[in-house]
Design an enzyme around this catalytic site. Structure first.
Site, PDB file in Angstrom:
ATOM      1  N   ASN A 216       0.523   5.564   7.349  1.00 52.24           N
ATOM      2  CA  ASN A 216      -0.272   6.071   8.490  1.00 52.24           C
ATOM      3  C   ASN A 216      -0.534   4.904   9.444  1.00 52.24           C
ATOM      4  O   ASN A 216      -0.239   3.752   9.112  1.00 52.24           O
ATOM      5  CB  ASN A 216      -1.572   6.711   7.967  1.00 52.24           C
ATOM      6  CG  ASN A 216      -2.421   5.702   7.202  1.00 52.24           C
ATOM      7  OD1 ASN A 216      -2.845   4.693   7.739  1.00 52.24           O
ATOM      8  ND2 ASN A 216      -2.647   5.975   5.922  1.00 52.24           N
ATOM      9  N   ASP A 285      -2.888   9.979   0.819  1.00 55.80           N
ATOM     10  CA  ASP A 285      -3.322  10.950  -0.193  1.00 55.80           C
ATOM     11  C   ASP A 285      -2.186  11.346  -1.130  1.00 55.80           C
ATOM     12  O   ASP A 285      -2.425  11.783  -2.245  1.00 55.80           O
ATOM     13  CB  ASP A 285      -3.884  12.191   0.498  1.00 55.80           C
ATOM     14  CG  ASP A 285      -5.168  11.857   1.230  1.00 55.80           C
ATOM     15  OD1 ASP A 285      -6.025  11.190   0.624  1.00 55.80           O
ATOM     16  OD2 ASP A 285      -5.303  12.218   2.415  1.00 55.80           O
ATOM     17  N   PRO A 313      -4.075   8.561  -6.569  1.00 60.88           N
ATOM     18  CA  PRO A 313      -5.449   8.468  -7.089  1.00 60.88           C
ATOM     19  C   PRO A 313      -6.434   8.291  -5.936  1.00 60.88           C
ATOM     20  O   PRO A 313      -6.089   7.687  -4.924  1.00 60.88           O
ATOM     21  CB  PRO A 313      -5.414   7.195  -7.950  1.00 60.88           C
ATOM     22  CG  PRO A 313      -4.249   6.409  -7.438  1.00 60.88           C
ATOM     23  CD  PRO A 313      -3.251   7.409  -6.937  1.00 60.88           C
ATOM     24  N   LYS A 350     -17.591  11.462  -3.970  1.00 65.19           N
ATOM     25  CA  LYS A 350     -17.207  10.074  -4.281  1.00 65.19           C
ATOM     26  C   LYS A 350     -18.367   9.316  -4.930  1.00 65.19           C
ATOM     27  O   LYS A 350     -18.287   8.098  -5.102  1.00 65.19           O
ATOM     28  CB  LYS A 350     -16.756   9.334  -3.013  1.00 65.19           C
ATOM     29  CG  LYS A 350     -15.865  10.172  -2.113  1.00 65.19           C
ATOM     30  CD  LYS A 350     -14.498   9.608  -1.882  1.00 65.19           C
ATOM     31  CE  LYS A 350     -13.660  10.622  -1.109  1.00 65.19           C
ATOM     32  NZ  LYS A 350     -12.293  10.323  -0.958  1.00 65.19           N
TER      33      LYS A 350
END
Ligand code: C5P
Length: 405
Positions: A216, A285, A313, A350
């Site tokens: 990205n 991802d 992960p 998270k």
């Protein structure tokens, strides 16, 4: 360049620095430093030793905005000029510090202006020595530097490489980015001292053959700015960096990684010894299901090949699950709508203490941009919106919010 966007902290505007320049061919590098300190709004006064004036002139410094350039002791009618930096400056930086300047400073000599000013200054002081490698390694210079360190001087050690005389060794003036940051560190609050920060930055690359990958556009600017800001404020910093993450000072422990799996492994290694995690990396991802070391030929792939992906992960979530009472974590969220609701969900998924959310897609925000605008949300739902500014400033303010709920 010292003025790179992840190193431009406006926090230092109005602070006062006294620069002492000695007679070395590297003296011209102080002009670039002066220029960058000035862009931060720092007031810089200067003393050139007699030898320095053979290499650079007072006019050069005045032209670049020095507030004052001091002459020799007993020159002119300013009888207390040797006391002024000690009264007015917040810190003092002496560079390039020659062997004789280091020796005068260690001896407490006050026979010329610069060493007298240093002797009369009890603010934080720094030297960045530059000299021939044998002069640097000489036990006399080493003992002088040791003494200065014991007396509280910061020593930015010379770099290795080819010196002006054409020999190789340790003696070149350190990278000016290191000197620039060491001066800022003297002027910064040490409010993150005692904390060990693990930070992830930049993108990951997920290779699907020997030369091709999925990634990205992140280039790690926000993470690099947060790492540097935390280090300036006294934290011990371990940075796990994806490809393209900008330069970080040597005081930060940096591990370069490529894939999410490598990033996770490095983070798992560091996390038990850290008290704070800050996950800024734009981790892919997904990764290709098949990865080969060889370049796949177009003849083998054929027309319109299909790439099969599998989940990567989630590093922030994995470490969040391992988090103890004594550890805190900050995650980032790039959103295109419903910033608040999505950010609150992210805090839970998270197990984080704070989420920094930005609205990607808005001009000047997020990936590939030098500025950012974020909303910070804590576990209790409290939100702080920061104004749009350079990423270094946003980083500084994020630590302010973290420290002062
Ligand atoms: O779930 P999402 O990708 O939106 O979460 C973003 C946050 O999680 C960021 O802090 C990012 O660094 C972290 N993250 C991670 N590992 C992943 C994906 C995201 O650490 N695989």
């Amino acid at each position: 360049m010292p003025g790179s966007p992840h190193l431009k902290f406006n926090y230092f505007a109005g602070r006062k620095l006294h620069l002492g320049v000695c007679g070395s061919v590297a003296a011209f590098k102080t002009l670039e430093l002066l220029r960058v300190w000035k862009t931060l709004g720092i007031t810089v006064s200067v003393t050139l030793t007699a030898a320095a004036r053979e290499f650079v002139t007072p006019l050069s410094y005045l032209s670049l905005g020095a507030s004052k350039v001091y002459g020799e002791m007993l020159d002119g009618d300013d009888v207390f000029a040797h006391l002024e930096p000690g009264r007015l400056a917040d810190a003092m930086a002496i560079l390039p510090a020659t062997a004789s300047a280091v020796s005068r400073l260690a001896a407490g000599d006050a026979s010329e202006m610069l060493s007298a000013q240093a002797l009369a200054c009890d603010r934080p002081k720094l030297i960045a020595p530059a000299m021939h490698p044998r002069m640097w390694l000489n036990p006399a210079t080493q003992a002088n530097c040791k003494l200065l360190r014991e007396r509280g001087f910061h020593v930015v050690e010379p770099a290795f490489g080819r010196t002006a005389c054409g020999e190789e060794g340790q003696g070149r003036l350190a990278d000016i980015r290191e000197i620039y940051l060491a001066t800022l560190r003297m002027l910064a609050p040490a409010d993150l001292a005692g904390r060990t920060l693990l930070i992830t930055a930049g993108p990951t690359r997920e290779f699907w053959d020997g030369v091709r990958f999925v990634s990205n556009p992140s280039f790690g600017l926000m993470g690099a700015a947060l790492a540097v800001a935390a280090w300036l404020r006294g934290a011990e910093v371990k940075a796990v960096c994806g490809p393209g993450t900008p330069w970080l000072p040597a005081g930060i422990e940096r591990i370069n990684v490529e894939s999410a799996a490598e990033m996770l492994a490095a983070c798992q290694n560091f996390w038990p010894s850290c008290s704070l995690g800050c996950f800024t990396a734009a981790v892919c991802d997904y990764r290709p299901l098949e990865q080969g070391a060889e370049k796949l030929k177009k003849e083998w792939l054929g027309d319109s090949p299909v790439l099969r992906l599998t989940n990567n992960p989630d590093i922030a979530a994995a470490l969040g699950r391992l988090k103890t009472e004594a550890q805190h974590s900050i995650v980032f969220a790039a959103e295109t709508s419903n910033i608040r609701q999505n950010a609150i969900k992210k805090l839970a998924s998270k197990n984080a203490d704070m989420v920094v959310a930005n609205m990607v897609g808005k001009p000047g925000v997020g990936f590939e941009s030098e500025s950012n605008q974020v909303t910070i949300i804590r576990k209790n739902g409290e939100a702080t919106e920061l104004p749009m500014s350079g990423k270094a400033d946003v980083a500084w303010r994020i630590w302010d919010v973290f420290l002062n709920p």
